[in-house]
Structure formats: C-alpha cells, structure tokens
Design a protein around this motif. Structure first.
Motif, PDB file in Angstrom:
ATOM      1  N   THR A  16       0.836  -1.200   0.000  1.00 31.67           N
ATOM      2  CA  THR A  16       0.000   0.000   0.000  1.00 31.67           C
ATOM      3  C   THR A  16       0.868   1.246   0.000  1.00 31.67           C
ATOM      4  OG1 THR A  16      -1.763  -1.134   1.212  1.00 31.67           O
ATOM      5  CG2 THR A  16      -1.795   1.266   1.237  1.00 31.67           C
ATOM      6  N   ASN A  38      -2.033  -1.421  -3.959  1.00 34.39           N
ATOM      7  CA  ASN A  38      -3.022  -0.583  -3.286  1.00 34.39           C
ATOM      8  C   ASN A  38      -2.518   0.854  -3.236  1.00 34.39           C
ATOM      9  OD1 ASN A  38      -4.341  -3.031  -2.701  1.00 34.39           O
ATOM     10  ND2 ASN A  38      -3.234  -3.240  -0.767  1.00 34.39           N
ATOM     11  N   SER A 115      -6.942  -3.719   2.573  1.00 37.45           N
ATOM     12  CA  SER A 115      -7.035  -4.800   1.596  1.00 37.45           C
ATOM     13  C   SER A 115      -7.880  -5.965   2.083  1.00 37.45           C
ATOM     14  CB  SER A 115      -5.633  -5.301   1.228  1.00 37.45           C
ATOM     15  OG  SER A 115      -4.958  -5.771   2.375  1.00 37.45           O
TER      16      SER A 115
END
Length: 236
Positions: A16, A38, A115
């Motif tokens: 991320t 992400n 997620s």
C-alpha cells in the motif's frame, strides 16, 4: 501534472502506498497515476482529472478527504486494473460467498486503504463529486459524500467486473463448448447450440439488498470467459 506519468510499484513487502497533497492535485493533457498494488490518494482541496487521457488506476484505490473531486470528460478513475496478472497484488473477490460482506452494510468510519475489505474503489469523506468521465471498479463505494453528480457524458460502472465463476455460474458443455448464462437475482439463461442444451446458473442474493457480485457463465479458467457485474454501493 501536465502530460506526465507517475508509476508506483508495490510488492508483498509494501503493498500500500499513500499519495498526499495539502491543496490541489490536477491531471491534464493525458497525465497518469498508476499503481500495480493498493493506492491511497488524500488531500484537503481539489482533485481534478481535467479531460481525455487523464487516469488514476490501481489494484485497490481509495480517494479521501478532498473537498471536491472532478472526473472530467474522457478521464478515468479505475480499480482494479484491467488485464493485469492475477498475482498477489490483485484484489481477492468473494465469488463463493453467499452472505453479504459486513462492510457493505456497515462500512468503517475511517478512510484508510484496507485490503481485507471488499471495496476496490472507495471515495470517502469527499464533499462534492462530479463525474463527466468514467468511474470504473468491481466494488465501488461512496462513503459520506454530500453530492454525487453524474453528467450526461459520465458513467459509474461495474459492468463485467464481477466473478467469472461465482455462486450462480452457468454450466458448461465440455463436448460442444456451449455455456449457460450466469444467475443472480434471477436464474441464468440456458445455452443451446446444435442440439446441445446446458442450464444457466442458479438464483441467489436478495433483490431488496443486492450485495453480492454477479456470476459468469461457463468455464471461469478460460481467457474468453465472461464475468458478471460488480457492486456500486452505499451512496450516502
């Protein structure tokens, strides 16, 4: 960004990334922000994709805390990526789940990229959203938005971004290759080809609370197999 390309590479170690601006983020002249993992984009002012070719895309995308987001004509917000490899960065879809994911009914108050949740594209705590281009995702979620205006040229779509298999997948004839339609709120259509008949997928879900991904038809391992629809939820 003017005719610029920003690529953010994620991995299993850093899945991320966060892009933060204190005031303005403007994409113009076919500018692109792309992540293979992400991505969170956060700001306090305006996010403006001005026109054709401007694109923000990631496998999972969260836009939050802006005062206003504008998706101009010909521009795109997209998550997950189209035609991306099904690797560890790809969102895991709940294709065999027959219960509603809890977060679709009671979404969390925070706006972090998570997620473990079903959302692939979330716009969270943004006052005003204008869509004259394309907002596209498997599970699109608008959370705590004051206004969402879709102009004549605009589209919010999860079409064909659901499951290739799924609870209501159509059956497949291995001899003729003919497949039945995917089911959901109603039974999928039967398939017919040169005297061969196969059944469509079963009915599942709740018409009063459509919170499941749509199912596909035939063999979900085949590249040319079709997928059901996604979810556009909790616009409030």
């Amino acid at each position: 960004m003017w005719n610029s390309n920003m690529t953010i590479i994620g991995s299993t170690d850093v899945a991320t990334s966060l892009l933060e601006a204190s005031n303005l983020i403007v994409l113009t002249e076919s500018s692109i922000i792309h992540s293979n993992a992400n991505l969170g984009v956060r700001g306090q002012g305006f996010l403006n994709l001005t026109g054709r070719g401007d694109l923000i895309e990631a496998q999972r995308l969260s836009l939050s805390l802006f005062y206003s987001i504008n998706v101009g004509p010909g521009s795109v917000l997209r998550s997950p990526l189209l035609n991306a490899p099904k690797d560890e960065m790809a969102p895991r879809l709940n294709c065999e789940l027959q219960d509603c994911p809890t977060e679709l009914i009671h979404p969390p108050e925070d706006c972090n990229v998570n997620s473990s949740l079903s959302f692939t594209l979330q716009i969270c705590r943004v006052e005003d959203i204008g869509v004259a281009g394309l907002v596209q995702g498997t599970v699109i979620h608008f959370h705590m938005a004051r206004t969402v205006v879709v102009h004549l040229s605009g589209t919010i779509s999860s079409s064909s971004l659901g499951c290739k298999g799924g609870v209501g997948r159509g059956t497949l004839s291995s001899s003729s290759g003919v497949g039945g339609g995917g089911g959901y709120g109603g039974k999928g259509g039967n398939g017919f080809f040169k005297g061969t008949s196969v059944k469509g997928g079963i009915t599942y879900g709740n018409a009063a609370l459509p919170c499941h991904l749509g199912s596909g038809s035939g063999n979900d391992s085949m590249r040319a197999s079709t997928a059901g629809g996604g979810i556009i939820g909790n616009i409030k």
